[in-house]
Design a protein around this motif. Structure first.
Motif, mmCIF file in Angstrom:
data_model
loop_
_atom_site.group_PDB
_atom_site.id
_atom_site.type_symbol
_atom_site.label_atom_id
_atom_site.label_comp_id
_atom_site.label_asym_id
_atom_site.label_seq_id
_atom_site.Cartn_x
_atom_site.Cartn_y
_atom_site.Cartn_z
ATOM 1 N N ALA A 23 34.491 -19.184 4.766
ATOM 2 C CA ALA A 23 33.961 -17.824 4.804
ATOM 3 C C ALA A 23 34.439 -17.075 3.567
ATOM 4 N N SER A 25 34.749 -13.442 1.498
ATOM 5 C CA SER A 25 34.789 -11.993 1.695
ATOM 6 C C SER A 25 35.190 -11.321 0.394
ATOM 7 N N ARG A 27 33.235 -9.945 -1.877
ATOM 8 C CA ARG A 27 31.945 -9.749 -2.523
ATOM 9 C C ARG A 27 31.131 -11.005 -2.284
ATOM 10 N N THR A 28 29.875 -10.934 -2.597
ATOM 11 C CA THR A 28 29.019 -12.117 -2.466
ATOM 12 C C THR A 28 29.430 -13.157 -3.501
ATOM 13 N N ASN A 77 27.342 -15.731 2.851
ATOM 14 C CA ASN A 77 28.633 -16.077 2.236
ATOM 15 C C ASN A 77 29.385 -17.132 3.025
ATOM 16 N N THR A 78 28.671 -18.134 3.470
ATOM 17 C CA THR A 78 29.331 -19.179 4.240
ATOM 18 C C THR A 78 28.987 -20.553 3.688
#
Length: 124
Positions: A23, A25, A27-28, A77-78
């Motif tokens: 994951a 986090s 920002r993209t 975003n994974t």
């Protein structure tokens, strides 16, 4: 700076399966795609798999081809790594990587963001 957090590692018997997740986090995650690497004690970190966001092309190390599957969702975003038919030699710390600086032969490379790693142990 993007933060990458892996999860899903653990102890599994030979022949078993695990699904790693990453994951992001902050920002993209930008760039061409993302990847998975692994580190064996006393050895250099090695490439496992990569995926490009454009076209969803996937690339694998020969040692995991046919057993591991990388997938992901740039919008969410994974990143995932499905591992089946695990072998004792797959035992390592697995790292998620993002923000590749280049493409080498079409493969996202020279990653600049890294997670902390998750331990995968394959043992009976």
């Amino acid at each position: 700076q993007v933060q990458l957090v892996e999860s899903g590692g653990g102890l599994v018997q030979p022949g078993g399966s695990l699904r790693l997740s990453c994951a992001a986090s902050g920002r993209t995650v930008s760039g061409y795609g993302m990847g998975w690497f692994r580190h064996f004690p006393g050895k250099e970190r090695e490439f496992v798999a990569a995926i490009t966001w454009s076209g969803g092309r996937t690339y694998y190390a020969d040692s995991v081809k046919g057993r591991f599957t990388i997938s992901g969702d740039n919008a969410k975003n994974t990143l995932y790594l499905q591992m089946v038919s695990l072998k004792p030699e797959d035992t390592a710390v697995y790292y998620c990587a993002g923000d590749p600086a280049t493409l080498r032969g079409g493969v996202p490379s020279d990653f600049t963001s890294w997670g902390q790693g998750t331990q995968v142990t394959v043992s009976s």
